[in-house]
Each structure stands twice: as C-alpha cells, then as structure tokens.
Design a protein around this motif. Structure first.
Motif, PDB file in Angstrom:
ATOM      1  N   PRO A 230       0.813  -1.223   0.000  1.00 18.66           N
ATOM      2  CA  PRO A 230       0.000   0.000   0.000  1.00 18.66           C
ATOM      3  C   PRO A 230       0.846   1.272   0.000  1.00 18.66           C
ATOM      4  O   PRO A 230       0.387   2.322  -0.441  1.00 18.66           O
ATOM      5  N   LEU A 231       2.076   1.163   0.467  1.00 16.78           N
ATOM      6  CA  LEU A 231       2.944   2.341   0.492  1.00 16.78           C
ATOM      7  C   LEU A 231       3.406   2.770  -0.900  1.00 16.78           C
ATOM      8  O   LEU A 231       3.989   3.847  -1.046  1.00 16.78           O
ATOM      9  N   ILE A 232       3.150   1.939  -1.926  1.00 15.46           N
ATOM     10  CA  ILE A 232       3.470   2.370  -3.291  1.00 15.46           C
ATOM     11  C   ILE A 232       2.672   3.639  -3.606  1.00 15.46           C
ATOM     12  O   ILE A 232       3.123   4.496  -4.354  1.00 15.46           O
ATOM     13  N   THR A 233       1.496   3.763  -2.991  1.00 12.02           N
ATOM     14  CA  THR A 233       0.680   4.961  -3.203  1.00 12.02           C
ATOM     15  C   THR A 233       1.461   6.213  -2.845  1.00 12.02           C
ATOM     16  O   THR A 233       1.391   7.219  -3.542  1.00 12.02           O
ATOM     17  N   THR A 234       2.199   6.145  -1.749  1.00 11.43           N
ATOM     18  CA  THR A 234       2.961   7.314  -1.309  1.00 11.43           C
ATOM     19  C   THR A 234       4.417   7.253  -1.752  1.00 11.43           C
ATOM     20  O   THR A 234       5.221   8.060  -1.309  1.00 11.43           O
ATOM     21  N   ASN A 235       4.752   6.285  -2.592  1.00 12.83           N
ATOM     22  CA  ASN A 235       6.114   6.184  -3.098  1.00 12.83           C
ATOM     23  C   ASN A 235       6.381   7.395  -3.987  1.00 12.83           C
ATOM     24  O   ASN A 235       5.768   7.565  -5.039  1.00 12.83           O
ATOM     25  N   CYS A 236       7.300   8.204  -3.548  1.00 18.57           N
ATOM     26  CA  CYS A 236       7.567   9.445  -4.278  1.00 18.57           C
ATOM     27  C   CYS A 236       8.141   9.183  -5.663  1.00 18.57           C
ATOM     28  O   CYS A 236       8.074  10.049  -6.534  1.00 18.57           O
TER      29      CYS A 236
END
Length: 190
Positions: A107-113
C-alpha cells in the motif's frame, strides 16, 4: 535516438533510487530477499507505467484546457492510489504469498515518491506521450534492477562476518551508497 537516450538515462544514469533518491522506503524495506524485491519491483513497474499512461492524457486533456494545472499533484496522487488498490487486489487474489511478503510496503506504493516523481517529471520535461510512457517504464525497470541487486547483496551479506557496529541498517546504507557510486559510471553512456 531520443528514445534511446531516455531508455539509458531512465534505467541507469538517472536511476530513480540511486541518483534521484526517490523511492528509498521500499528500496531499503523490501530488499531483504530477492524474490520479494522482484515482486515489489514488478508491482512498481506496473504502477509507474500505467500511471504515466493515464496521467499524461489527464493532464493535457483535462487539467490544461480547464487551466487547472495547479491540481496536478492531487490528481496524480488519486490516480496512483487507485492503481495501487488494483495491484493490491490482483496480488491478493492471484499471488497471496507475494501479497503477504510485501506486507505494508505494497500500500505504500501509493505514497512512493518515485511513482509521483516520474509522472510529474515527464510533464515538466515536456515529453510527448510515447516518451512519457518509455521514460516511466524504463525508470521502473531501473528501480527493479536496483532493488534486485541490493536484495542479492543483502542475502550474501547475511553469511559474512560484518562488524557489530555495521550490522543491520548501517551496512545496507553503505551498500546502497556504493551502488549509487557504481551507477555513476553509466553517466558516460549518454
């Protein structure tokens, strides 16, 4: 020739992780095992490629004509979040073991810059649709290459005698910095 320069530059010379330092969180967090790193790299590749494919027309067909360019970041984040949800659902259904091993990092891919950075850079660099798509895909492949190499090195480090003060995160950061220096050697290609 321009596409060749974009390919080499995106994958090796301006590697999103080792040169631009975007996407460090999954790079360091998911690179403990090669299999997990490849899975994360593949998921990021899919998300970045599709994000570039979708954000380009939305920017030029909706935001620019309506003079809403200032909403670019918000619109791109919403698109990326929807894509990540799609990837998460697909992995949960078709590859549950990979889904479980990626854990919170999926789910952190969403916030992966890195994902957002590539989409924004494609617009700011003035790439056309094909160049944007090629840049996005090759940038993601560069991420896949870097995370897989780091995972392979980390698996080998486990069997080495590392001084106590360097065990864990310090040796991983030293390894990542040496990889960044090594990737600087590709600068002469373009």
């Amino acid at each position: 020739m321009n596409l060749f320069v974009i390919i080499i530059s995106s994958m090796l010379v301006s590697n999103v992780v080792l040169s631009q330092f975007l996407g460090i969180c999954p790079f360091l967090g998911v690179s403990k095992k090669v299999g997990t790193a490849v899975g994360m790299g593949a998921a990021v590749t899919f998300v970045i490629t599709i994000a570039c494919m979708i954000t380009y027309p939305i920017y030029y067909a909706i935001l620019v004509p309506l003079k809403l360019e200032y909403l670019q970041t918000i619109a791109f984040i919403l698109i990326i979040a929807a894509l990540v949800q799609f990837v998460e659902m697909a992995l949960k259904k078709f590859m549950p073991s990979l889904h479980a091993s990626l854990g919170v990092y999926l789910p952190l891919i969403t916030t992966n810059c890195a994902v957002l950075g590539v989409a924004i850079n494609n617009i700011s660099d003035g790439y056309n649709f094909i160049e944007s798509l090629v840049c996005g895909f090759c940038t993601a492949v560069g991420f896949l290459i870097a995370i897989t190499i780091l995972a392979g090195i980390r698996e080998r480090i486990e069997y080495n005698d590392v001084p106590k003060s360097f065990r864990g995160t310090p040796i991983v950061l030293v390894t990542a910095s040496l990889m960044a220096i090594a990737f600087c050697g590709f600068a002469g290609l373009v």
